[in-house]
Design an enzyme around this catalytic site. Sequence first.
Site, PDB file in Angstrom:
ATOM      1  CD  GLU A 184      66.391  50.055  43.048  1.00  0.00           C
ATOM      2  OE1 GLU A 184      67.229  49.239  42.598  1.00  0.00           O
ATOM      3  OE2 GLU A 184      65.702  50.787  42.326  1.00  0.00           O
ATOM      4  CD  GLU A 229      70.215  44.740  42.811  1.00  0.00           C
ATOM      5  OE1 GLU A 229      69.169  44.637  43.459  1.00  0.00           O
ATOM      6  OE2 GLU A 229      70.390  45.536  41.860  1.00  0.00           O
TER       7      GLU A 229
HETATM    8  O1  G3I Z   1      60.020  39.257  30.244  1.00  0.00           O
HETATM    9  C1  G3I Z   1      59.653  40.300  29.361  1.00  0.00           C
HETATM   10  C2  G3I Z   1      59.487  39.703  27.970  1.00  0.00           C
HETATM   11  O2  G3I Z   1      58.353  38.828  27.981  1.00  0.00           O
HETATM   12  C3  G3I Z   1      59.238  40.840  26.997  1.00  0.00           C
HETATM   13  O3  G3I Z   1      59.180  40.290  25.683  1.00  0.00           O
HETATM   14  C4  G3I Z   1      60.441  41.823  27.084  1.00  0.00           C
HETATM   15  C5  G3I Z   1      60.295  42.980  26.129  1.00  0.00           C
HETATM   16  O4  G3I Z   1      59.520  43.982  26.700  1.00  0.00           O
HETATM   17  O5  G3I Z   1      60.532  42.358  28.428  1.00  0.00           O
HETATM   18  C6  G3I Z   1      60.808  41.318  29.338  1.00  0.00           C
HETATM   19  O6  G3I Z   1      60.845  41.880  30.598  1.00  0.00           O
HETATM   20  C7  G3I Z   1      62.061  42.621  30.843  1.00  0.00           C
HETATM   21  C8  G3I Z   1      62.799  41.935  32.003  1.00  0.00           C
HETATM   22  O7  G3I Z   1      63.954  42.736  32.381  1.00  0.00           O
HETATM   23  C9  G3I Z   1      63.287  40.553  31.619  1.00  0.00           C
HETATM   24  O8  G3I Z   1      64.216  40.632  30.615  1.00  0.00           O
HETATM   25  C10 G3I Z   1      61.635  44.011  31.297  1.00  0.00           C
HETATM   26  O9  G3I Z   1      61.062  44.683  30.158  1.00  0.00           O
HETATM   27  C11 G3I Z   1      62.889  44.794  31.752  1.00  0.00           C
HETATM   28  O10 G3I Z   1      62.479  46.039  32.328  1.00  0.00           O
HETATM   29  C12 G3I Z   1      63.589  44.008  32.876  1.00  0.00           C
HETATM   30  O11 G3I Z   1      64.757  44.729  33.205  1.00  0.00           O
HETATM   31  C13 G3I Z   1      65.262  44.390  34.508  1.00  0.00           C
HETATM   32  C14 G3I Z   1      65.121  45.624  35.427  1.00  0.00           C
HETATM   33  O12 G3I Z   1      65.764  45.345  36.704  1.00  0.00           O
HETATM   34  C15 G3I Z   1      63.662  45.958  35.724  1.00  0.00           C
HETATM   35  O13 G3I Z   1      63.036  44.871  36.383  1.00  0.00           O
HETATM   36  C16 G3I Z   1      66.740  44.050  34.335  1.00  0.00           C
HETATM   37  O14 G3I Z   1      66.867  42.826  33.590  1.00  0.00           O
HETATM   38  C17 G3I Z   1      67.420  43.859  35.713  1.00  0.00           C
HETATM   39  O15 G3I Z   1      68.824  43.705  35.553  1.00  0.00           O
HETATM   40  C18 G3I Z   1      67.155  45.107  36.566  1.00  0.00           C
HETATM   41  O16 G3I Z   1      67.699  44.855  37.847  1.00  0.00           O
HETATM   42  C19 G3I Z   1      67.600  45.923  38.801  1.00  0.00           C
HETATM   43  C20 G3I Z   1      67.319  45.298  40.162  1.00  0.00           C
HETATM   44  O17 G3I Z   1      66.127  44.558  40.111  1.00  0.00           O
HETATM   45  C21 G3I Z   1      67.221  46.396  41.211  1.00  0.00           C
HETATM   46  N1  G3I Z   1      68.419  47.231  41.210  1.00  0.00           N
HETATM   47  C22 G3I Z   1      68.858  47.778  39.931  1.00  0.00           C
HETATM   48  C23 G3I Z   1      68.944  46.665  38.883  1.00  0.00           C
HETATM   49  C24 G3I Z   1      69.391  47.215  37.550  1.00  0.00           C
HETATM   50  O18 G3I Z   1      68.426  48.091  37.035  1.00  0.00           O
END
Ligand code: G3I
Length: 354
Positions: free
Chosen positions: A150, A265
């Site tokens: 991105e 994705e």
């Molecule tokens: O692992 C921590 C955990 O320790 C903590 O307790 C919890 C609460 O804050 O957060 C957890 O981390 C989260 C992580 O997912 C794992 O669940 C992050 O806050 C959360 O932001 C993260 O969301 C991911 C997001 O990308 C940001 O990285 C989504 O699961 C994932 O589906 C999403 O995927 C993205 C692709 O990488 C790029 N393209 C778009 C796609 C959808 O947004």
Amino acid sequence: MTGLSRRDALTGAAGLAAAALAGGAAAAPSRAPIPYGSAAQIQTFRADPRYRDALKRLCDVIVPMNDLKWEALRHDRARFDFSGADELVDFALKNGQALRGHALLWGMALPPWAKEMASRAEAERELTRHIETVVDRYKGKIATWDVVNEVIAFDPKPGEPYRDTIWQRLLGPGHVEIAFRTAARVDPQARLVLNDFNFEEAGPGVAARRKIALETVRRLKDKGIPIHGVGMQAHLYAENAIDSDGVRSFVADLGKLGVDVEITELDVIDWKLPADTAARDRTAASLVSTYLEAVVSGGQPKAIVTWGLTDRYSWVHDTFPRKDSAKARPLPLDEDYRPKPMMRVLDQYRRGRS
Ligand code: G3I
């Protein structure tokens, strides 16, 4: 049918060919099988045995959804936390599955310290050290890397091709070259990919994004910096049509530059569809079919990866909640791991056609 196991996928092709010939119908052009896979989220992987079983049974390719992001690996600046990534990598290797790494450079999912980097030198040092350490650790294990994720501006303005991220602010457009050059140096065998979204629909903004992807590939190639593929995320909006001609020529144009695509994705955002679940599933399956047909008519993708497997777990639920609070149905298996029409569409591409 609970989705084709990997072995079934390959034997199915023969049956199809026989049926086509028996029907006397003009045989559709043959097409090689396309590996299918899914993103895997570590918390769910650890908690849900059905999730692990479905990943093992249905996938040729696995991509850690979050555990190779800076946020997971570098929550402590001084050390790397590979715990989640190692677990998923070991699982895939044990099952003979291919691995995609996501992502070496992204403007989001960064730990607080990384958001506070303040100089070009600091950013280049940290980016280089990060890529060297992560790519070296998984050399020979992770075959494909989303080197940058991105980076293309959401709504590109002339002269501003890239998104306003900390990498763009501190390193300028060269951040893309630094990332690819470093990844190629550390693992010359790895397949290096520029991964992005919004390449699927019609409109000037999408056309501009495709153009920037092509220009970036061309520039890297002209500078002798290895790049092998473009990842099309394909988060498809069910209320919007696929620009089949645009997708076909984009994939074909990339092919002319010597790079191919992969779907990285795939899921369907159905927040604006009427609530009826069977109707939603049919619409999602036909949208995926229209999209994949446009892609393959431009060139054979390296893989088709969905951003999860079952509607039970998806980022779509929180990000695109339905007004009627009905649960979204973005993925190939329903909440109880039963295959949906979308899975049958994916099986056709996975089987190939001889
Ligand atoms: O692992 C921590 C955990 O320790 C903590 O307790 C919890 C609460 O804050 O957060 C957890 O981390 C989260 C992580 O997912 C794992 O669940 C992050 O806050 C959360 O932001 C993260 O969301 C991911 C997001 O990308 C940001 O990285 C989504 O699961 C994932 O589906 C999403 O995927 C993205 C692709 O990488 C790029 N393209 C778009 C796609 C959808 O947004």
